[in-house]
Enzyme design. Structure first.
Site, PDB file in Angstrom:
ATOM      1  N   CYS A 380       9.055  -1.936  -5.000  1.00 27.15           N
ATOM      2  CA  CYS A 380       9.278  -1.408  -3.704  1.00 27.15           C
ATOM      3  C   CYS A 380       9.776  -2.492  -2.805  1.00 27.15           C
ATOM      4  O   CYS A 380      10.560  -3.413  -3.100  1.00 27.15           O
ATOM      5  CB  CYS A 380       8.299  -0.592  -3.021  1.00 27.15           C
ATOM      6  SG  CYS A 380       9.236   0.957  -1.965  1.00 27.15           S
ATOM      7  N   HIS A 519       8.350   3.817  -7.143  1.00 27.00           N
ATOM      8  CA  HIS A 519       6.893   3.555  -7.533  1.00 27.00           C
ATOM      9  C   HIS A 519       6.598   4.215  -8.931  1.00 27.00           C
ATOM     10  O   HIS A 519       5.758   5.179  -8.750  1.00 27.00           O
ATOM     11  CB  HIS A 519       5.848   4.391  -6.333  1.00 27.00           C
ATOM     12  CG  HIS A 519       6.008   3.572  -5.092  1.00 27.00           C
ATOM     13  ND1 HIS A 519       5.244   2.439  -4.954  1.00 27.00           N
ATOM     14  CD2 HIS A 519       6.873   3.655  -4.121  1.00 27.00           C
ATOM     15  CE1 HIS A 519       5.650   2.001  -3.744  1.00 27.00           C
ATOM     16  NE2 HIS A 519       6.721   2.609  -3.009  1.00 27.00           N
ATOM     17  N   GLU A 521       4.065   3.464 -10.625  1.00 30.24           N
ATOM     18  CA  GLU A 521       2.481   3.403 -10.721  1.00 30.24           C
ATOM     19  C   GLU A 521       2.119   4.867 -10.644  1.00 30.24           C
ATOM     20  O   GLU A 521       1.083   5.053 -11.188  1.00 30.24           O
ATOM     21  CB  GLU A 521       1.887   2.665  -9.930  1.00 30.24           C
ATOM     22  CG  GLU A 521       2.010   2.778  -8.238  1.00 30.24           C
ATOM     23  CD  GLU A 521       3.291   2.516  -7.758  1.00 30.24           C
ATOM     24  OE1 GLU A 521       4.234   1.983  -8.307  1.00 30.24           O
ATOM     25  OE2 GLU A 521       3.134   2.439  -6.501  1.00 30.24           O
TER      26      GLU A 521
HETATM   27  N1  GLN Z   1       8.561  -1.773   3.761  1.00 31.28           N
HETATM   28  C1  GLN Z   1       9.486  -1.542   2.589  1.00 31.28           C
HETATM   29  C2  GLN Z   1      10.596  -0.197   3.094  1.00 31.28           C
HETATM   30  O1  GLN Z   1       9.984   0.582   4.028  1.00 31.28           O
HETATM   31  C3  GLN Z   1       9.046  -1.180   1.582  1.00 31.28           C
HETATM   32  C4  GLN Z   1       8.204   0.398   1.327  1.00 31.28           C
HETATM   33  C5  GLN Z   1       7.306   0.085   0.138  1.00 31.28           C
HETATM   34  O2  GLN Z   1       7.223  -0.988  -0.429  1.00 31.28           O
HETATM   35  N2  GLN Z   1       6.633   1.474  -0.315  1.00 31.28           N
HETATM   36  O3  GLN Z   1      11.455  -0.020   2.519  1.00 31.28           O
END
Ligand code: GLN
Length: 547
Positions: A380, A519, A521
């Site tokens: 992310c 994600h 994970e």
């Molecule tokens: N802050 C980033 C976004 O909102 C990444 C979010 C995250 O890593 N879950 O796109």
């Protein structure tokens, strides 16, 4: 209709109620029953989505896009049952539902009260989907006696009363402190905690007692006598080397048998513990170890990165190696060389995160991994930082950055390689957001498909060209920069099915450098390690051989 197990805690917090619930779920499955686990949280936030990871640990995201308590992660990791939006509820959500109904006039002019309106709302929630499973396991957050927990305790008391006898049981977790001076385990706090429960009309059927020392038979008898439970329903919970030993350990202590006895299920189906024996074997018979750095900003609280750590452990189990995780604070090398902080690690993982703090350090970690051919896994925000690094240092766009940081700073400083996404497609639906939307639940949340490039590293790792993964982010890599990045060797090997949203990037000339917008994970399990984590740890093992 499902049978219900209500799990409560007393004496102190952090006793491992979530883990005990998850392990019980796994044991009931091992005996052939279907289960669903649920968390009832007394705090007033509508969901944990807007809470700082320092406050609440990680936010666990479900397939259907709910931002939930990290205990739901335990539930999934132990049972493999994907959690849903309706498996997590907080006082905030309950009250906001009740107030919405009040405004709509649903209560026909009645005075709205905690009993029955709030408690009814909680009870309605407990019923959702109960026909689908044999057992519904409901954990109440906090400890008995907390002011904000009272409506939940009252609701589960009423709930058990509303149903035929024998369909609900109560399991209570407590602590037996050890007094070194007298060499004794003390049962009094447990007795008090049970009294507190009894005073609100709940008599526990099973007591799970956390203890750092073996519980002598005599103490077990005493607890049974004073707390009005059967002696074989006083179950010991000792400290474990790994949380994944919990199902076997609880089985050995007789938890699942005690639960089946409390429901009068006889004869009890024999458990098949094959998968947990295998998990145990993989934890205890490892060949070598690898050192992996998680470069983040919430490094003082490990719970903030709970699923990352667990998924790495699963990756280790897949390769039969021990994974040593080190938490490296990215902010420390925001404005200095990252190398001294990252040298010696066999692989680097940059996890998700929000806000600008520490991002320059994360960009440096990506650069370090790219140049030194160290396996890098960007998740992310970690993917977004890898793309910005490529744009700045390889393409030569020195001002490349994210709109997220401009938004925070209140002025435009960067060329937005990562931009604020305001419109996207989910299945057949078009979703739209505005920059000034409120912060709760307005991200791209939940499960989305991605299409992988044939022959890419990720396609080989997944062994498939379509995948489904969970998302939680507001910003996206802008496809208008893809061509320039691909020209220098950063391959966009995963895209949303409509080709508009980059989902995965990988450096083609690097042993293992992968960034994912989702994600992975969250979907890894000890008995089914996520392929990306299994392969990342494999790459770390290879990199350890080169050192
Ligand atoms: N802050 C980033 C976004 O909102 C990444 C979010 C995250 O890593 N879950 O796109």
């Amino acid at each position: 209709m499902a049978r219900f197990v209500f799990i409560t805690g007393g004496v102190v917090s952090s006793l491992g109620k979530g883990l005990a619930s998850a392990a019980l779920g796994a044991l009931l499955q091992a005996r052939g029953f279907s289960v669903r686990l649920r968390k009832l949280d007394p705090y007033l936030n509508v969901d944990p989505g807007t809470m700082s990871p320092f406050e609440h640990g990680e936010v666990f995201v479900t397939d259907d896009g709910a931002e939930t308590d990290l205990d739901l992660g335990h539930y999934e990791r132990f049972t493999g049952v994907p959690a849903r939006n309706t498996d997590s509820i907080s006082s905030g959500r309950v009250y906001s539902n009740v107030l919405e109904k009040e405004r709509r006039g649903d209560y026909l002019g009645k005075t709205i009260q905690v009993v029955p309106h709030v408690t009814n709302e909680i009870k309605d929630f407990l019923h959702i989907g109960e026909d689908e499973v044999d057992f519904m396991l409901c954990e109440i957050g906090g400890t008995v006696g907390d002011i904000e927990g009272l409506p939940f305790f009252e609701a589960i008391r009423q709930f058990s009363h509303d149903r035929p006898r024998g369909e609900c049981i109560f399991m209570h977790l407590t602590l037996l402190p050890y007094l070194a001076a007298s060499g004794e385990l003390k049962t009094k706090p447990t007795q008090h905690s049970v009294k507190e429960l009894q005073s609100i009309g709940i008599a526990p059927d099973i007591l799970v007692c956390r203890s750092e020392h073996p519980i002598p038979d005599k103490e077990r008898e005493k607890i049974a006598l004073f707390c009005n439970v059967r002696k074989d329903s006083v179950v010991a919970a000792y400290d474990l080397k790994s949380i994944y030993e919990a199902p076997l350990a609880y089985h050995k202590q007789g938890l699942d048998q005690a639960v089946l006895d409390a429901f009068n299920i006889s004869p009890a189906p024999k458990p098949d513990l094959q998968i947990w024996n295998d998990v145990y074997d993989r934890i205890h018979t490892t060949d070598g170890e690898v050192n992996i750095a998680i470069v983040g900003k919430y490094t003082q609280l490990e719970d903030a990165y709970k699923s990352f750590k667990e998924a790495l452990t699963h990756g280790g189990m897949a390769n039969r190696v021990k994974v040593n995780v080190s938490w490296v604070d990215a902010e420390v090398f925001d404005s200095e060389d990252a190398a001294p902080y990252l040298e010696g690690f066999h692989a680097i993982l940059v996890p998700g995160g929000f806000g600008e703090r520490g991002t320059e350090g994360k960009i440096k970690a990506a650069e370090y991994a790219r140049i030194n051919k160290i396996p890098y896994f960007g998740i992310c925000l970690g993917m977004q930082m890898a793309v910005i690094e490529a744009a700045r240092n390889v393409v030569g766009m020195v001002n490349a950055g994210s709109e997220e940081f401009d938004f925070e700073a209140g002025k435009k400083r960067f060329e937005p390689v990562v931009y604020h996404l305001q419109e996207w497609v989910q299945g057949n639906a078009k979703i739209m957001r505005k920059a000034d939307d409120n912060k709760g639940g307005t991200m791209r949340l939940g499960s989305y498909n991605a299409t992988l490039t044939p022959g890419s590293k990720v396609a080989n790792i997944y062994g498939s060209l379509t995948i489904e993964e969970r998302h939680r982010h507001r910003y996206e890599v802008d496809t208008k920069y893809c061509a320039r990045l691909e020209e220098v060797g950063l391959c966009f090997s995963g895209m949303s099915p409509d080709g508009k949203l980059p989902e995965i990037v990988e450096w083609t000339d690097h042993p293992w450098f992968i960034g994912v917008q989702f994600h992975p994970e969250l979907k890894s399990k000890p008995f089914a390690p996520h392929p990306l984590f299994a392969d990342f740890v494999r790459a770390a093992v290879e990199s350890s051989r080169l050192v």
